[in-house]
Design an enzyme around this catalytic site. Sequence first.
Site, PDB file in Angstrom:
ATOM      1  N   SER A 107       0.830  -1.210   0.000  1.00 43.18           N
ATOM      2  CA  SER A 107       0.000   0.000   0.000  1.00 43.18           C
ATOM      3  C   SER A 107       0.856   1.247   0.000  1.00 43.18           C
ATOM      4  O   SER A 107       0.360   2.336  -0.253  1.00 43.18           O
ATOM      5  CB  SER A 107      -0.863   0.029   1.261  1.00 43.18           C
ATOM      6  OG  SER A 107      -1.655  -1.108   1.337  1.00 43.18           O
ATOM      7  N   HIS A 128      -1.351  -2.565  -7.009  1.00 44.48           N
ATOM      8  CA  HIS A 128      -2.062  -2.240  -5.770  1.00 44.48           C
ATOM      9  C   HIS A 128      -3.557  -2.459  -5.960  1.00 44.48           C
ATOM     10  O   HIS A 128      -4.262  -1.608  -6.505  1.00 44.48           O
ATOM     11  CB  HIS A 128      -1.748  -0.792  -5.362  1.00 44.48           C
ATOM     12  CG  HIS A 128      -2.330  -0.408  -4.046  1.00 44.48           C
ATOM     13  ND1 HIS A 128      -2.786   0.857  -3.770  1.00 44.48           N
ATOM     14  CD2 HIS A 128      -2.537  -1.134  -2.910  1.00 44.48           C
ATOM     15  CE1 HIS A 128      -3.247   0.894  -2.538  1.00 44.48           C
ATOM     16  NE2 HIS A 128      -3.107  -0.302  -2.001  1.00 44.48           N
ATOM     17  N   GLU A 140      -4.045   0.055  -9.009  1.00 43.81           N
ATOM     18  CA  GLU A 140      -2.992   1.035  -9.308  1.00 43.81           C
ATOM     19  C   GLU A 140      -1.775   0.259  -9.798  1.00 43.81           C
ATOM     20  O   GLU A 140      -1.299  -0.642  -9.093  1.00 43.81           O
ATOM     21  CB  GLU A 140      -2.593   1.802  -8.039  1.00 43.81           C
ATOM     22  CG  GLU A 140      -3.554   2.880  -7.610  1.00 43.81           C
ATOM     23  CD  GLU A 140      -3.010   3.674  -6.414  1.00 43.81           C
ATOM     24  OE1 GLU A 140      -2.798   4.884  -6.563  1.00 43.81           O
ATOM     25  OE2 GLU A 140      -2.795   3.097  -5.335  1.00 43.81           O
ATOM     26  N   ASN A 178      -3.777   5.967  -1.462  1.00 47.39           N
ATOM     27  CA  ASN A 178      -3.587   6.186  -0.033  1.00 47.39           C
ATOM     28  C   ASN A 178      -3.092   7.577   0.306  1.00 47.39           C
ATOM     29  O   ASN A 178      -3.291   8.053   1.418  1.00 47.39           O
ATOM     30  CB  ASN A 178      -2.650   5.119   0.532  1.00 47.39           C
ATOM     31  CG  ASN A 178      -3.393   3.806   0.692  1.00 47.39           C
ATOM     32  OD1 ASN A 178      -4.514   3.793   1.198  1.00 47.39           O
ATOM     33  ND2 ASN A 178      -2.811   2.729   0.224  1.00 47.39           N
TER      34      ASN A 178
END
Length: 285
Positions: A107, A128, A140, A178
Site C-alpha cells: 500500500s 495495488h 494502481e 492512499n
Amino acid sequence: MGNGIAHTFAQSGFKVNLVDVSQEALDRGLKTITTNLDRIIAKGNLSEEQKAETLGNITTFTALQDAVGNADLIVEAATENQELKLKIFGQMDQFAPENCILATNTSSISITKIAASTKRADKVIGMHFMNPVPIMKLVEIIKGYSTSKETFDSIYEMSKTLGKVPVEVNDYPGFVANRILMPMINESIETLYNGVAGVEEIDTVMKLGMAHPMGPLQLADFIGLDVCLAILNVMYEGFKNPKYAPNPLLVNMVMAGKLGVKSGEGFYDYSDGKKAEKVAKMFSK
Ligand SMILES: NC(=O)c1ccc[n+]([C@@H]2O[C@H](COP(=O)([O-])OP(=O)(O)OC[C@H]3O[C@@H](n4cnc5c(N)ncnc54)[C@H](O)[C@@H]3O)[C@@H](O)[C@H]2O)c1
C-alpha cells in the site's frame, strides 16, 4: 488481500500457487475464497461449475521456493512491513525464473526500494489492488524508477484480463489512492480524538453528506488499523511532512491490538458479528 488476489486470478482462468507461512493461514484463505465464491453464486453471477474450476486453479504451499519455479508472475501480498518484503523479494528473485515479473501489492512501501533489493529491478512493479479484491475494479499499477516499459505494458494489459481497470501511477509514498485516502481517515480519527463527534456521527456525515458508501472510521476498520498506521508512517517519513503524522489515538489502538475487523474490534465491535458502535477507550486526550 492475498486470498482476494488468488481468487481473482483463479476465477479469470490463471493457475495460482498460493503461499503463506502455515497451513492454517492457507486454510483460512481458501475458506474465505469459498465463501466469497458462494456469495457471487447467490447473486447469480457464477455457476457451481465455475466455482469448482476456480478452486481447482489454486494450489497451496507453505514454502515459497516450492511454489515459484515455473511462475510468470508473482504478486506478493504479505504483511505491510518493509524488512519482511525485502526478505521475500530476495527469495522470489532467487527462486523464480529469470523472466518472471515480481509484483507487490504494497500500500505504501517504495517499489524502487523493493526493486533495488533484487537483480531484476526492470521486472519489479506495484500492483495495488483494492479491498475486497474480487469486487473492486481499480488496480494502481505503480512504476518504480527502474521498471521497464515492457514490464509495465504487460502488467497493465494483463490487469484488464482480470476484469480490472488499471491506472498508471508513479512511485511516491502512498501512490495516489492512499495519499488521498489516509489523510482523510487520519483526520476522521483526529475529529473523534478532539471530541467533535462520535464514531457513528462522523461516519454518517461522510456517508450521507459526501455519498461515501462507507464512513472513514468503518473503512479504517476494514483496511486494518495496523495497515493504516503503517501507511501513514511511510508517508510521514517519506515526505518529512507533519501533515501525515498518525493521530495518537490510532497509535494507541494499534498498540492495544484493536486492529479493526480482523481482531474483532476497532472503532466498531465485530464480536458475534455485531457492528455496534465502539466508543474508543482512549477517546479523551
Ligand atoms: N488491507 C487492505 O485493505 C489492503 C488494501 C490494499 C493493499 N494492501 C496491502 O496488501 C498486503 C497485505 O495486507 P493484508 O491486509 O492482507 O495483511 P494481513 O496482515 O491481513 O495478511 C498478511 C498475510 O501475509 C502472510 N505472510 C506473512 N509473512 C509471510 C511470508 N514470509 N510468506 C508468505 N506469507 C506471509 C500472513 O500470514 C498473512 O496471511 C500489505 O502489503 C498491504 O499494505 C492491503
